[in-house]
Design a protein around this motif. Structure first.
Motif, PDB file in Angstrom:
ATOM      1  N   ARG A 150      84.250  94.001  33.462  1.00 55.67           N
ATOM      2  CA  ARG A 150      82.948  94.093  34.130  1.00 55.67           C
ATOM      3  C   ARG A 150      82.683  95.505  34.648  1.00 55.67           C
ATOM      4  O   ARG A 150      81.562  96.006  34.568  1.00 55.67           O
ATOM      5  N   GLU A 151      83.704  96.151  35.178  1.00 59.08           N
ATOM      6  CA  GLU A 151      83.504  97.471  35.771  1.00 59.08           C
ATOM      7  C   GLU A 151      83.253  98.555  34.729  1.00 59.08           C
ATOM      8  O   GLU A 151      82.897  99.682  35.083  1.00 59.08           O
ATOM      9  N   ARG A 152      83.425  98.229  33.451  1.00 62.46           N
ATOM     10  CA  ARG A 152      83.133  99.198  32.391  1.00 62.46           C
ATOM     11  C   ARG A 152      81.692  99.094  31.888  1.00 62.46           C
ATOM     12  O   ARG A 152      81.243  99.934  31.116  1.00 62.46           O
ATOM     13  N   ILE A 153      80.980  98.067  32.307  1.00 62.49           N
ATOM     14  CA  ILE A 153      79.630  97.833  31.783  1.00 62.49           C
ATOM     15  C   ILE A 153      78.655  98.818  32.423  1.00 62.49           C
ATOM     16  O   ILE A 153      78.511  98.874  33.637  1.00 62.49           O
ATOM     17  N   GLY A 154      77.987  99.595  31.568  1.00 63.15           N
ATOM     18  CA  GLY A 154      77.056 100.604  32.054  1.00 63.15           C
ATOM     19  C   GLY A 154      75.598 100.203  31.964  1.00 63.15           C
ATOM     20  O   GLY A 154      74.734 100.804  32.611  1.00 63.15           O
ATOM     21  N   VAL A 155      75.290  99.187  31.149  1.00 61.22           N
ATOM     22  CA  VAL A 155      73.912  98.731  30.971  1.00 61.22           C
ATOM     23  C   VAL A 155      73.879  97.210  31.084  1.00 61.22           C
ATOM     24  O   VAL A 155      74.520  96.513  30.306  1.00 61.22           O
ATOM     25  N   TRP A 156      73.147  96.711  32.075  1.00 60.49           N
ATOM     26  CA  TRP A 156      72.949  95.264  32.258  1.00 60.49           C
ATOM     27  C   TRP A 156      71.476  94.949  32.027  1.00 60.49           C
ATOM     28  O   TRP A 156      70.608  95.518  32.692  1.00 60.49           O
ATOM     29  N   LEU A 157      71.197  94.042  31.111  1.00 63.89           N
ATOM     30  CA  LEU A 157      69.809  93.696  30.798  1.00 63.89           C
ATOM     31  C   LEU A 157      69.656  92.182  30.760  1.00 63.89           C
ATOM     32  O   LEU A 157      70.543  91.464  30.274  1.00 63.89           O
ATOM     33  N   ARG A 158      68.526  91.714  31.266  1.00 61.55           N
ATOM     34  CA  ARG A 158      68.228  90.285  31.162  1.00 61.55           C
ATOM     35  C   ARG A 158      66.751  90.108  30.852  1.00 61.55           C
ATOM     36  O   ARG A 158      65.889  90.572  31.615  1.00 61.55           O
ATOM     37  N   LEU A 159      66.455  89.457  29.743  1.00 66.77           N
ATOM     38  CA  LEU A 159      65.073  89.216  29.339  1.00 66.77           C
ATOM     39  C   LEU A 159      64.495  88.040  30.121  1.00 66.77           C
ATOM     40  O   LEU A 159      65.197  87.063  30.414  1.00 66.77           O
ATOM     41  N   GLN A 160      63.200  88.140  30.432  1.00 63.65           N
ATOM     42  CA  GLN A 160      62.493  87.098  31.172  1.00 63.65           C
ATOM     43  C   GLN A 160      61.357  86.542  30.314  1.00 63.65           C
ATOM     44  O   GLN A 160      60.889  87.194  29.381  1.00 63.65           O
ATOM     45  N   PRO A 161      60.879  85.329  30.620  1.00 67.01           N
ATOM     46  CA  PRO A 161      59.708  84.794  29.908  1.00 67.01           C
ATOM     47  C   PRO A 161      58.499  85.703  30.102  1.00 67.01           C
ATOM     48  O   PRO A 161      58.407  86.435  31.095  1.00 67.01           O
ATOM     49  N   MET A 162      57.577  85.654  29.154  1.00 66.91           N
ATOM     50  CA  MET A 162      56.356  86.451  29.259  1.00 66.91           C
ATOM     51  C   MET A 162      55.428  85.877  30.334  1.00 66.91           C
ATOM     52  O   MET A 162      55.347  84.652  30.494  1.00 66.91           O
ATOM     53  N   ASN A 163      54.736  86.759  31.031  1.00 65.57           N
ATOM     54  CA  ASN A 163      53.683  86.281  31.923  1.00 65.57           C
ATOM     55  C   ASN A 163      52.428  85.991  31.099  1.00 65.57           C
ATOM     56  O   ASN A 163      52.417  86.194  29.876  1.00 65.57           O
ATOM     57  N   ARG A 164      51.370  85.529  31.767  1.00 64.89           N
ATOM     58  CA  ARG A 164      50.181  85.105  31.021  1.00 64.89           C
ATOM     59  C   ARG A 164      49.548  86.270  30.249  1.00 64.89           C
ATOM     60  O   ARG A 164      49.136  86.116  29.101  1.00 64.89           O
ATOM     61  N   ALA A 165      49.482  87.437  30.866  1.00 67.77           N
ATOM     62  CA  ALA A 165      48.881  88.591  30.196  1.00 67.77           C
ATOM     63  C   ALA A 165      49.704  89.002  28.972  1.00 67.77           C
ATOM     64  O   ALA A 165      49.156  89.314  27.912  1.00 67.77           O
ATOM     65  N   GLU A 166      51.027  88.989  29.115  1.00 63.66           N
ATOM     66  CA  GLU A 166      51.897  89.357  27.998  1.00 63.66           C
ATOM     67  C   GLU A 166      51.789  88.348  26.870  1.00 63.66           C
ATOM     68  O   GLU A 166      51.811  88.717  25.685  1.00 63.66           O
ATOM     69  N   CYS A 167      51.683  87.070  27.211  1.00 67.89           N
ATOM     70  CA  CYS A 167      51.555  86.026  26.197  1.00 67.89           C
ATOM     71  C   CYS A 167      50.295  86.255  25.360  1.00 67.89           C
ATOM     72  O   CYS A 167      50.335  86.206  24.131  1.00 67.89           O
ATOM     73  N   GLY A 168      49.173  86.514  26.024  1.00 67.60           N
ATOM     74  CA  GLY A 168      47.933  86.772  25.305  1.00 67.60           C
ATOM     75  C   GLY A 168      48.026  88.018  24.439  1.00 67.60           C
ATOM     76  O   GLY A 168      47.575  88.036  23.287  1.00 67.60           O
ATOM     77  N   ALA A 169      48.629  89.077  24.984  1.00 62.87           N
ATOM     78  CA  ALA A 169      48.780  90.323  24.227  1.00 62.87           C
ATOM     79  C   ALA A 169      49.693  90.115  23.020  1.00 62.87           C
ATOM     80  O   ALA A 169      49.459  90.682  21.942  1.00 62.87           O
ATOM     81  N   TYR A 170      50.720  89.296  23.190  1.00 64.48           N
ATOM     82  CA  TYR A 170      51.658  88.993  22.100  1.00 64.48           C
ATOM     83  C   TYR A 170      50.945  88.289  20.950  1.00 64.48           C
ATOM     84  O   TYR A 170      51.106  88.658  19.776  1.00 64.48           O
ATOM     85  N   VAL A 171      50.146  87.282  21.269  1.00 67.91           N
ATOM     86  CA  VAL A 171      49.415  86.541  20.241  1.00 67.91           C
ATOM     87  C   VAL A 171      48.425  87.447  19.525  1.00 67.91           C
ATOM     88  O   VAL A 171      48.339  87.455  18.288  1.00 67.91           O
ATOM     89  N   ARG A 172      47.679  88.242  20.288  1.00 71.62           N
ATOM     90  CA  ARG A 172      46.709  89.147  19.666  1.00 71.62           C
ATOM     91  C   ARG A 172      47.394  90.197  18.804  1.00 71.62           C
ATOM     92  O   ARG A 172      46.878  90.560  17.731  1.00 71.62           O
ATOM     93  N   HIS A 173      48.558  90.677  19.245  1.00 74.25           N
ATOM     94  CA  HIS A 173      49.311  91.664  18.464  1.00 74.25           C
ATOM     95  C   HIS A 173      49.720  91.087  17.113  1.00 74.25           C
ATOM     96  O   HIS A 173      49.569  91.740  16.068  1.00 74.25           O
ATOM     97  N   ARG A 174      50.233  89.877  17.130  1.00 69.46           N
ATOM     98  CA  ARG A 174      50.684  89.246  15.883  1.00 69.46           C
ATOM     99  C   ARG A 174      49.510  89.019  14.919  1.00 69.46           C
ATOM    100  O   ARG A 174      49.648  89.215  13.712  1.00 69.46           O
ATOM    101  N   ILE A 175      48.387  88.596  15.457  1.00 66.40           N
ATOM    102  CA  ILE A 175      47.213  88.379  14.604  1.00 66.40           C
ATOM    103  C   ILE A 175      46.717  89.714  14.045  1.00 66.40           C
ATOM    104  O   ILE A 175      46.387  89.827  12.857  1.00 66.40           O
ATOM    105  N   HIS A 176      46.684  90.730  14.886  1.00 66.81           N
ATOM    106  CA  HIS A 176      46.215  92.050  14.447  1.00 66.81           C
ATOM    107  C   HIS A 176      47.073  92.586  13.301  1.00 66.81           C
ATOM    108  O   HIS A 176      46.547  93.202  12.361  1.00 66.81           O
TER     109      HIS A 176
END
Length: 281
Positions: free
Chosen positions: A189-215
């Protein structure tokens, strides 16, 4: 994926799509530039290029594998990657798989863990002298045994006076964080230099994601989800990208019954999400 390669391609073609917008396969050409995904990609790229140990965790369906696929496509040719998809390996099998990945798939003949470890160290040292970098990425890492994690830690010790020679990226569900928090995992654990955790999209991100895929997949961009449909989509999927893809794919197919409208409405999303309600707990 081109619509002609899919059994339902005629439905998408009638709606004006040139490729499938919401397939759940990790199509990196449709990568969504959401802030957390861009940040995760950039930090993992840095880790791989600088010998840093990194952890990427997230619940099921939040895009861990997608980020890793984007990363793999971007790493330069001098970076040798061992991408391990099966974490249920004993230390000997783990070393054999890493050695094979670093040697273009050629399986090592050695059968002793100590000799395999030595051979792997020599491979890395020789490669580093020629300007190569080495990265080990373990998917589903929350299922690694304590012995396998210790084997990876020992490999991560390999270094020169200037830089670590092997970057280690552990990718898994939140259980991985709990495993690494155990006292026995402190040396790792003490050697880990980058800790990342993904979270669910909020409403704005969800809409942008759908529009991006369609575009990115529609011929002229005239197809759309109504604002009410996007609101309902986020509420029912809780912002999980895999769920969003599944619901959107079904909703788009429902809209093909009215191809002249070229839009997805609230009732279509409600029906689409209802088909998955038993598994979306």
């Amino acid at each position: 994926m081109d619509v002609q390669d899919n059994a339902l391609g005629s439905c998408y073609a009638a709606l004006g799509f040139k490729s499938l917008p919401f397939a759940i396969t990790p199509d990196t050409s449709l990568a969504f530039p959401g802030p957390q995904y861009v940040s995760a990609y950039q930090q993992l790229y840095y880790a791989c290029m600088n010998g840093v140990m990194a952890v990427l965790s997230a619940e099921i369906g939040l895009g861990k594998t997608f980020v890793i696929r984007c990363l793999l496509r971007a790493l330069p040719a001098n970076v040798k990657v061992a991408y391990l998809l099966n974490p249920l390996l004993d230390p000997l099998a783990l070393l054999r798989d890493i050695q094979a990945e670093f040697n273009a798939g050629e399986q090592p003949a050695l059968e002793q863990a100590s000799r395999l470890h030595h051979a792997l160290v020599q491979r890395v040292l020789q490669g580093a002298a020629q300007g190569e970098r080495f990265v080990i990425i373990v998917d589903e890492a929350h299922r690694l045994s304590a012995e396998a994690l210790e084997t990876l830690r020992l490999l991560s010790n390999l270094e020169t006076e200037q830089v670590k020679l092997i970057s280690l990226v552990l990718v898994g569900q939140p259980e991985l964080e709990r495993t690494l928090s155990m006292r026995a995992m402190r040396p790792l654990r003490e050697r880990i230099g980058v800790w990342l955790r993904l979270q669910p999209m909020n409403r704005a991100e969800c809409g942008a994601y759908v529009r991006h895929r369609i575009h990115r997949t529609h011929q002229d961009g005239s197809f759309a989800f109504t604002p009410a449909a996007l609101w309902l989509l986020h509420w029912r999927t809780r912002g999980v990208p895999r769920r969003i893809n599944l619901a959107c794919e079904r909703a788009v197919l429902l809209s093909s019954a009215q191809p002249e409208t070229r839009r997805v409405t609230w009732p279509m999303v409600w029906e689409a999400c209802g088909e998955f309600s038993r598994v979306w707990k």
